[in-house]
Write a protein that holds these residues in place. Sequence first.
Motif, short mmCIF file in Angstrom:
data_model
loop_
_atom_site.label_atom_id
_atom_site.label_comp_id
_atom_site.label_asym_id
_atom_site.label_seq_id
_atom_site.Cartn_x
_atom_site.Cartn_y
_atom_site.Cartn_z
N TYR A 359 0.84 -1.19 0.00
CA TYR A 359 0.00 0.00 0.00
C TYR A 359 0.87 1.23 0.00
O TYR A 359 1.99 1.23 0.55
CB TYR A 359 -0.90 0.02 1.24
N ASP A 360 0.37 2.33 -0.60
CA ASP A 360 1.11 3.58 -0.56
C ASP A 360 0.83 4.30 0.76
O ASP A 360 0.09 3.80 1.62
CB ASP A 360 0.77 4.46 -1.77
N THR A 361 1.40 5.49 0.93
CA THR A 361 1.27 6.20 2.20
C THR A 361 -0.16 6.67 2.46
O THR A 361 -0.50 6.97 3.61
CB THR A 361 2.20 7.42 2.21
N ALA A 362 -0.99 6.71 1.42
CA ALA A 362 -2.39 7.10 1.60
C ALA A 362 -3.29 5.91 1.86
O ALA A 362 -4.50 6.05 2.04
CB ALA A 362 -2.89 7.87 0.37
N GLY A 363 -2.72 4.71 1.87
CA GLY A 363 -3.52 3.52 2.14
C GLY A 363 -4.11 2.90 0.90
O GLY A 363 -4.97 2.00 0.99
N ASN A 364 -3.70 3.34 -0.29
CA ASN A 364 -4.21 2.77 -1.54
C ASN A 364 -3.36 1.57 -1.95
O ASN A 364 -2.13 1.63 -1.92
CB ASN A 364 -4.17 3.83 -2.65
#
Length: 383
Positions: A359-364
Amino acid sequence: MSDIGMHDIKLFQFRLEINMNIKSLLLGSAAALVAVSGARAADAIVVAEPEPAEYVRICDVYGAGYFYIPGTETCLKIGGYLRYDIGVGDLFGLQDITDKKKGTGTHDTYDKRMRAQLTFDARGETEYGTLRAYTSVYFQQDTSRAAGVSYTERDWELEHAIIQLGGLTIAYTDSLFETLTNSAGSVINDDLVNYTPGKTHLIAYTFDGGNGFSATVGVEEGNGPAFTLDSYVPHVVAGASYTQGWGSIAGVVGYDANFEKVAGKLRLDVNVNEALTLWIMAGLTDADGHATRSSNYATWGGDWAVWGGGQYKFSEKTALNVQLSYDDSDRFGAVVGVDYNIVPGFVIRPEVAYSSWKYDTAGNRLASSEDGWGGFLRFQRSF
C-alpha cells in the motif's frame, strides 16, 4: 702630671661624650618609632580572611557522573553526544535529486545528519521520594530534499522535558504507549513497521511494587494534526511490567479519545544467557482493517502487527543486532546491524535493512508489491 696623662684624660672624656650622644639619639629614635607605630595601629585596615573555597562534591547516590550543585543538596549530571549519520539506498538515501548541472535527469544521493545533544539530569531526595528534572535538547544539520533539489537545513528540538516526584511524572516526552513496552529492538531503524505514536505532553503515575512489578496509568495529548486532542477528554494509557533475572513481560493499552479506538501491545524479553537476549512484541487494535494508521495508538497498518529480534554480544566491544517486523497490511521489515565500541564512549554502528509493502502512504493498494534496500552508518561520541 705629664702631657701623656692629660692627653689620656681628654681622650676618655671625648669618648664618653660621644657614647652619651649616641645613646640619646637611639633612645629618641626608639621613642619616635613607638609613637608612629601607635598612630598607625589606630588607623590600621583589618583585612578579612578569605572564605574557604567549596569544591565540587561527587554524588554517587544516583550512579556515575553526578555531582552536588554547590550550596545545595541537589545532584546534577550533564551528558549528551555528537552523532553523525549517513543513509543510502531506497530506504535511507535521498531519491530522484535533479542533476544541478544539466537541469534535467535525476540521481540518488546520501542523506546525512550531524546532531549535537545535551542532557541535564537533576535529582534530590524529599519526604515524598526523589524529585527529578530531566531535560534533553538537540541541534542538528540535515541533508534534505524539496521539489527534487537537495540542500542542507538546520533544526533543533526540545526532545525531553520531564518532572518527576516519587511516582508522579509531568512531561513532554515519548508516549507511554512506547516506553511502557521498552520501545522496540536494539537496531537504529526499528520503525519500518511503526510501533510508537511519538512525543506528547503527558501526566502519569507509576506504582513500583519493589519486587520487579510496576504499573502505570496516564493521560496524554497526542501527536500531530490528526491525533492531538480536539476536546477536554484526554487520551488514556495504562500498562504494567514484571522484570526478573530471566527477562521481563510488559503490556500496554491506549485509548484514543478523538476516534474512540483502542490499541494494545504485549512484549516478552528473555535473557537466554550472558551473550544472547531475545524478544517478541505483538500489537492489536480495532482498526477495522485500515491499511494505514487509524488512531493515535494504532500506528501500524491493519488490525495487528508483530515485531521480534535479539542481540548477541561477541565481546565487550562488539554486538550483533537483528529485528524483523510485519503487520496486517503486508508491510515487512528486516534490519541487521553491528555495534562496535572502538573505545569507551565512541561507537560505530553499520546497518543494512530491507522492506516490502503493498500500500502507498495514503492507504491505496499498489498494482504490485514494492520493496527497497537501505544502508545506514552511524558514528557516535557519547559523554
